[in-house]
Design a protein around this motif. Structure first.
Motif, PDB file in Angstrom:
ATOM      1  N   TYR A 271      45.260  44.791 -31.694  1.00 47.91           N
ATOM      2  CA  TYR A 271      45.384  45.190 -33.093  1.00 47.91           C
ATOM      3  C   TYR A 271      46.391  46.321 -33.241  1.00 47.91           C
ATOM      4  CZ  TYR A 271      41.022  42.565 -33.398  1.00 47.91           C
ATOM      5  OH  TYR A 271      40.063  41.586 -33.318  1.00 47.91           O
ATOM      6  N   ARG A 272      47.115  46.289 -34.376  1.00 44.66           N
ATOM      7  CA  ARG A 272      48.125  47.299 -34.651  1.00 44.66           C
ATOM      8  C   ARG A 272      47.991  47.782 -36.102  1.00 44.66           C
ATOM      9  NH1 ARG A 272      52.511  47.535 -31.491  1.00 44.66           N
ATOM     10  NH2 ARG A 272      52.552  49.616 -32.423  1.00 44.66           N
ATOM     11  N   SER A 273      48.652  48.888 -36.398  1.00 45.85           N
ATOM     12  CA  SER A 273      48.697  49.389 -37.769  1.00 45.85           C
ATOM     13  C   SER A 273      49.565  48.472 -38.630  1.00 45.85           C
ATOM     14  CB  SER A 273      49.262  50.812 -37.797  1.00 45.85           C
ATOM     15  OG  SER A 273      48.296  51.732 -37.337  1.00 45.85           O
ATOM     16  N   PRO A 274      49.271  48.420 -39.937  1.00 46.95           N
ATOM     17  CA  PRO A 274      50.056  47.544 -40.815  1.00 46.95           C
ATOM     18  C   PRO A 274      51.551  47.792 -40.696  1.00 46.95           C
ATOM     19  CG  PRO A 274      48.135  48.354 -41.977  1.00 46.95           C
ATOM     20  CD  PRO A 274      48.181  49.099 -40.676  1.00 46.95           C
ATOM     21  N   GLY A 275      52.280  46.722 -40.433  1.00 45.32           N
ATOM     22  CA  GLY A 275      53.728  46.810 -40.296  1.00 45.32           C
ATOM     23  C   GLY A 275      54.201  46.951 -38.869  1.00 45.32           C
ATOM     24  N   ASP A 276      53.288  47.248 -37.938  1.00 48.56           N
ATOM     25  CA  ASP A 276      53.673  47.450 -36.536  1.00 48.56           C
ATOM     26  C   ASP A 276      53.445  46.216 -35.676  1.00 48.56           C
ATOM     27  OD1 ASP A 276      54.328  50.013 -37.229  1.00 48.56           O
ATOM     28  OD2 ASP A 276      52.597  50.955 -36.275  1.00 48.56           O
ATOM     29  N   GLY A 277      52.828  45.180 -36.225  1.00 46.74           N
ATOM     30  CA  GLY A 277      52.519  43.982 -35.464  1.00 46.74           C
ATOM     31  C   GLY A 277      53.396  42.814 -35.865  1.00 46.74           C
ATOM     32  N   GLN A 278      52.854  41.624 -35.724  1.00 48.03           N
ATOM     33  CA  GLN A 278      53.619  40.392 -35.921  1.00 48.03           C
ATOM     34  C   GLN A 278      53.216  39.604 -37.167  1.00 48.03           C
ATOM     35  OE1 GLN A 278      52.649  38.431 -32.257  1.00 48.03           O
ATOM     36  NE2 GLN A 278      54.058  39.650 -31.015  1.00 48.03           N
ATOM     37  N   ILE A 279      52.271  40.096 -37.926  1.00 50.65           N
ATOM     38  CA  ILE A 279      51.745  39.319 -39.042  1.00 50.65           C
ATOM     39  C   ILE A 279      52.720  39.293 -40.219  1.00 50.65           C
ATOM     40  CG2 ILE A 279      49.910  39.226 -40.787  1.00 50.65           C
ATOM     41  CD1 ILE A 279      47.970  40.189 -38.688  1.00 50.65           C
ATOM     42  N   ASP A 280      52.858  38.116 -40.804  1.00 51.31           N
ATOM     43  CA  ASP A 280      53.747  37.912 -41.955  1.00 51.31           C
ATOM     44  C   ASP A 280      52.981  38.258 -43.236  1.00 51.31           C
ATOM     45  OD1 ASP A 280      55.502  37.098 -43.901  1.00 51.31           O
ATOM     46  OD2 ASP A 280      55.502  34.983 -43.316  1.00 51.31           O
ATOM     47  N   PHE A 281      52.863  39.541 -43.532  1.00 57.84           N
ATOM     48  CA  PHE A 281      52.108  39.955 -44.710  1.00 57.84           C
ATOM     49  C   PHE A 281      52.812  39.588 -46.008  1.00 57.84           C
ATOM     50  CE2 PHE A 281      49.814  42.749 -41.726  1.00 57.84           C
ATOM     51  CZ  PHE A 281      48.514  42.479 -42.144  1.00 57.84           C
ATOM     52  N   LYS A 282      54.123  39.482 -45.978  1.00 51.30           N
ATOM     53  CA  LYS A 282      54.834  39.098 -47.203  1.00 51.30           C
ATOM     54  C   LYS A 282      54.350  37.738 -47.691  1.00 51.30           C
ATOM     55  CE  LYS A 282      59.509  38.633 -49.117  1.00 51.30           C
ATOM     56  NZ  LYS A 282      60.966  38.753 -48.834  1.00 51.30           N
ATOM     57  N   THR A 283      54.202  36.794 -46.761  1.00 56.88           N
ATOM     58  CA  THR A 283      53.720  35.475 -47.145  1.00 56.88           C
ATOM     59  C   THR A 283      52.246  35.513 -47.524  1.00 56.88           C
ATOM     60  OG1 THR A 283      55.363  34.372 -45.748  1.00 56.88           O
ATOM     61  CG2 THR A 283      53.421  33.087 -46.368  1.00 56.88           C
ATOM     62  N   ILE A 284      51.448  36.315 -46.813  1.00 56.14           N
ATOM     63  CA  ILE A 284      50.023  36.424 -47.130  1.00 56.14           C
ATOM     64  C   ILE A 284      49.820  36.926 -48.554  1.00 56.14           C
ATOM     65  CG2 ILE A 284      47.935  37.768 -46.640  1.00 56.14           C
ATOM     66  CD1 ILE A 284      48.673  37.576 -43.671  1.00 56.14           C
ATOM     67  N   PHE A 285      50.498  38.024 -48.909  1.00 52.99           N
ATOM     68  CA  PHE A 285      50.342  38.565 -50.257  1.00 52.99           C
ATOM     69  C   PHE A 285      50.829  37.564 -51.305  1.00 52.99           C
ATOM     70  CE2 PHE A 285      49.480  42.481 -48.081  1.00 52.99           C
ATOM     71  CZ  PHE A 285      48.784  43.265 -48.994  1.00 52.99           C
ATOM     72  N   SER A 286      51.885  36.806 -50.985  1.00 55.49           N
ATOM     73  CA  SER A 286      52.380  35.793 -51.914  1.00 55.49           C
ATOM     74  C   SER A 286      51.355  34.681 -52.098  1.00 55.49           C
ATOM     75  CB  SER A 286      53.700  35.207 -51.409  1.00 55.49           C
ATOM     76  OG  SER A 286      54.721  36.178 -51.406  1.00 55.49           O
ATOM     77  N   LYS A 287      50.773  34.235 -50.987  1.00 58.69           N
ATOM     78  CA  LYS A 287      49.756  33.172 -51.057  1.00 58.69           C
ATOM     79  C   LYS A 287      48.558  33.629 -51.889  1.00 58.69           C
ATOM     80  CE  LYS A 287      50.912  29.607 -48.322  1.00 58.69           C
ATOM     81  NZ  LYS A 287      50.858  28.177 -48.732  1.00 58.69           N
ATOM     82  N   LEU A 288      48.073  34.823 -51.636  1.00 61.13           N
ATOM     83  CA  LEU A 288      46.905  35.307 -52.356  1.00 61.13           C
ATOM     84  C   LEU A 288      47.206  35.472 -53.842  1.00 61.13           C
ATOM     85  CD1 LEU A 288      45.481  37.869 -49.769  1.00 61.13           C
ATOM     86  CD2 LEU A 288      44.554  35.616 -50.350  1.00 61.13           C
ATOM     87  N   ALA A 289      48.420  35.903 -54.164  1.00 64.06           N
ATOM     88  CA  ALA A 289      48.808  35.993 -55.578  1.00 64.06           C
ATOM     89  C   ALA A 289      48.869  34.599 -56.202  1.00 64.06           C
ATOM     90  CB  ALA A 289      50.149  36.697 -55.710  1.00 64.06           C
ATOM     91  N   GLN A 290      49.439  33.653 -55.471  1.00 64.85           N
ATOM     92  CA  GLN A 290      49.552  32.279 -55.957  1.00 64.85           C
ATOM     93  C   GLN A 290      48.186  31.704 -56.276  1.00 64.85           C
ATOM     94  OE1 GLN A 290      51.388  29.682 -53.069  1.00 64.85           O
ATOM     95  NE2 GLN A 290      50.404  27.861 -53.915  1.00 64.85           N
ATOM     96  N   TYR A 291      47.196  32.016 -55.431  1.00 66.53           N
ATOM     97  CA  TYR A 291      45.850  31.467 -55.619  1.00 66.53           C
ATOM     98  C   TYR A 291      44.956  32.378 -56.460  1.00 66.53           C
ATOM     99  CZ  TYR A 291      46.902  27.871 -52.132  1.00 66.53           C
ATOM    100  OH  TYR A 291      47.438  26.793 -51.470  1.00 66.53           O
ATOM    101  N   ASP A 292      45.543  33.381 -57.087  1.00 69.25           N
ATOM    102  CA  ASP A 292      44.845  34.230 -58.050  1.00 69.25           C
ATOM    103  C   ASP A 292      43.694  35.007 -57.409  1.00 69.25           C
ATOM    104  OD1 ASP A 292      44.586  35.352 -60.576  1.00 69.25           O
ATOM    105  OD2 ASP A 292      43.170  33.834 -61.273  1.00 69.25           O
ATOM    106  N   TYR A 293      43.958  35.579 -56.230  1.00 70.63           N
ATOM    107  CA  TYR A 293      42.971  36.446 -55.590  1.00 70.63           C
ATOM    108  C   TYR A 293      42.771  37.690 -56.456  1.00 70.63           C
ATOM    109  CZ  TYR A 293      41.062  39.875 -52.306  1.00 70.63           C
ATOM    110  OH  TYR A 293      40.296  40.849 -51.708  1.00 70.63           O
ATOM    111  N   LYS A 294      41.518  37.971 -56.817  1.00 71.63           N
ATOM    112  CA  LYS A 294      41.234  39.040 -57.768  1.00 71.63           C
ATOM    113  C   LYS A 294      40.674  40.302 -57.114  1.00 71.63           C
ATOM    114  CE  LYS A 294      40.325  36.047 -61.781  1.00 71.63           C
ATOM    115  NZ  LYS A 294      40.866  34.811 -61.196  1.00 71.63           N
ATOM    116  N   GLY A 295      40.503  40.279 -55.796  1.00 70.98           N
ATOM    117  CA  GLY A 295      39.862  41.395 -55.124  1.00 70.98           C
ATOM    118  C   GLY A 295      40.824  42.482 -54.687  1.00 70.98           C
TER     119      GLY A 295
END
Length: 350
Positions: A271-295
């Motif tokens: 595990y790493r701090s946000p931005g220090d690892g390999q996860i594509d958060f840009k796509t994750i946030f886009s997907k969650l916005a697309q699916y109307d995540y309200k949390g």
């Protein structure tokens, strides 16, 4: 579409005996100074919340909300990760998990489980009293030690395990339903719910209970080499909570997903701090916005390298940069025309 809430921070890894991390007021002041907008509160430390009192006293719950609000913050969710773990413990892990329970209950698995179930019932009512609609927890595990199919598992073992897990959780899910709150299981190695297949097995066993939802944390999927983006496509209707935690997977000729019994620093997956690892958060946030995540987008610090306070400061900014303020119009609205039924029928050759 709805703009995601955040950034928030999960307090569990920051609580200590040193100021400002030893009181609700102190930790709220610290979180606000980093521009967090919410806090996810673990529920075993009475310095931050008396869970039973929050369940039994709306006045006390309002006081908590007022304290947090005085720093410009909101409570995103309560967490019963440790209590949820104790709802289902295989005897092989009794000694390991005894430390999660009060001293008087250690060495007594039956009493420990009863206490954990009561804690979840308190959490349901406390969440309602606090005006929350989602709750973060673990499922516990009766089956984790059998995840690798060697030696061969006896036929029906897994099905029986999920049947028993469902029997333990159904009354809890019903209590949360009565209080209008979703139970968000963090899908996590070590739990019986650790990927999509196991979540679906559990969902089937609880008759697709509409409160049996997901806390989505992509870091746990990187370590399993699971497609964490497609996971959102599969389960977005059930994702009601979100941990922003990064991870990386660097296999070698000596170890891979199982980690070779190494410590966190020396594992292929860590595990790493946000931005220090390999996860594509840009796509994750886009997907969650697309699916109307309200949390909420809640930062969880579990980095094996970076200091937690640096991780929190950078994490707040990281989340702010990734939250998408959703649009209320289409980009080509400027070229829109009025509805004309006769014209539409003519264009269809009718």
């Amino acid at each position: 579409m709805t703009t995601m809430q955040g950034p928030a921070v999960f307090l569990a890894q920051f609580i200590s005996d040193e100021a400002p991390f030893n009181s609700l007021e102190g930790i709220c002041q610290w979180a606000a100074s980093l521009d967090f907008k919410g806090i996810q509160i673990p529920t075993l430390d009475s310095r931050f919340i008396d869970l039973q009192k929050a369940a039994e006293s709306k006045t006390y719950a309002d006081e908590l909300t007022g304290i947090v609000g005085s720093y410009g913050l909101k409570i995103s969710e309560l967490s019963t990760h440790l209590q949820g773990q104790l709802v289902a413990v295989h005897p092989a892990y009794d000694d390991f998990f005894d430390g999660f329970a009060p001293q008087a209950l250690r060495g007594n698995p039956k009493a420990r489980q009863e206490w954990a179930v009561q804690q979840l019932h308190y959490a349901a009512k406390a969440s309602q009293n606090l005006g929350l609609n989602a709750h973060a927890t673990f499922s516990g595990s009766l089956l984790w030690q059998y995840f690798h199919p060697w030696p061969q598992r006896p036929p029906g073992l897994i099905e029986e395990g999920f049947k028993e897990l469902a029997n333990r959780w159904l009354p809890i899910l019903n209590e949360f339903d009565k209080n209008g709150v979703d139970v968000c299981y963090e899908i996590h190695p070590g739990e019986d719910l650790f990927d999509g297949e196991t979540y679906e097995m559990f969902l089937k066993a609880v008759n697709n209970h509409h409160r049996a939802c997901i806390l989505y944390d992509p870091s746990h999927f990187v370590l399993q080499q699971l497609d964490y983006i497609q996971y959102i496509d599969f389960y977005h209707e059930r994702i009601k909570a979100f941990h922003v935690k990064d991870a990386e997977f660097n296999p070698t000729g000596k170890q891979g997903t199982f980690g070779g019994y190494q410590n966190w620093l020396n594992r292929a997956g860590r595990y790493r701090s946000p931005g220090d690892g390999q996860i594509d958060f840009k796509t994750i946030f886009s997907k969650l916005a697309q699916y109307d995540y309200k949390g909420w987008a809640v930062m969880e610090w579990e980095c094996c390298l970076k200091n937690q306070e640096d991780g929190a400061r950078e994490g707040a900014e990281f989340i702010k940069k990734h939250i998408i303020k959703v649009t209320d119009k289409a980009f080509d609205d400027f070229a829109a025309v009025e509805t004309n039924t006769q014209l539409n029928r003519r264009n269809l050759g009718l």
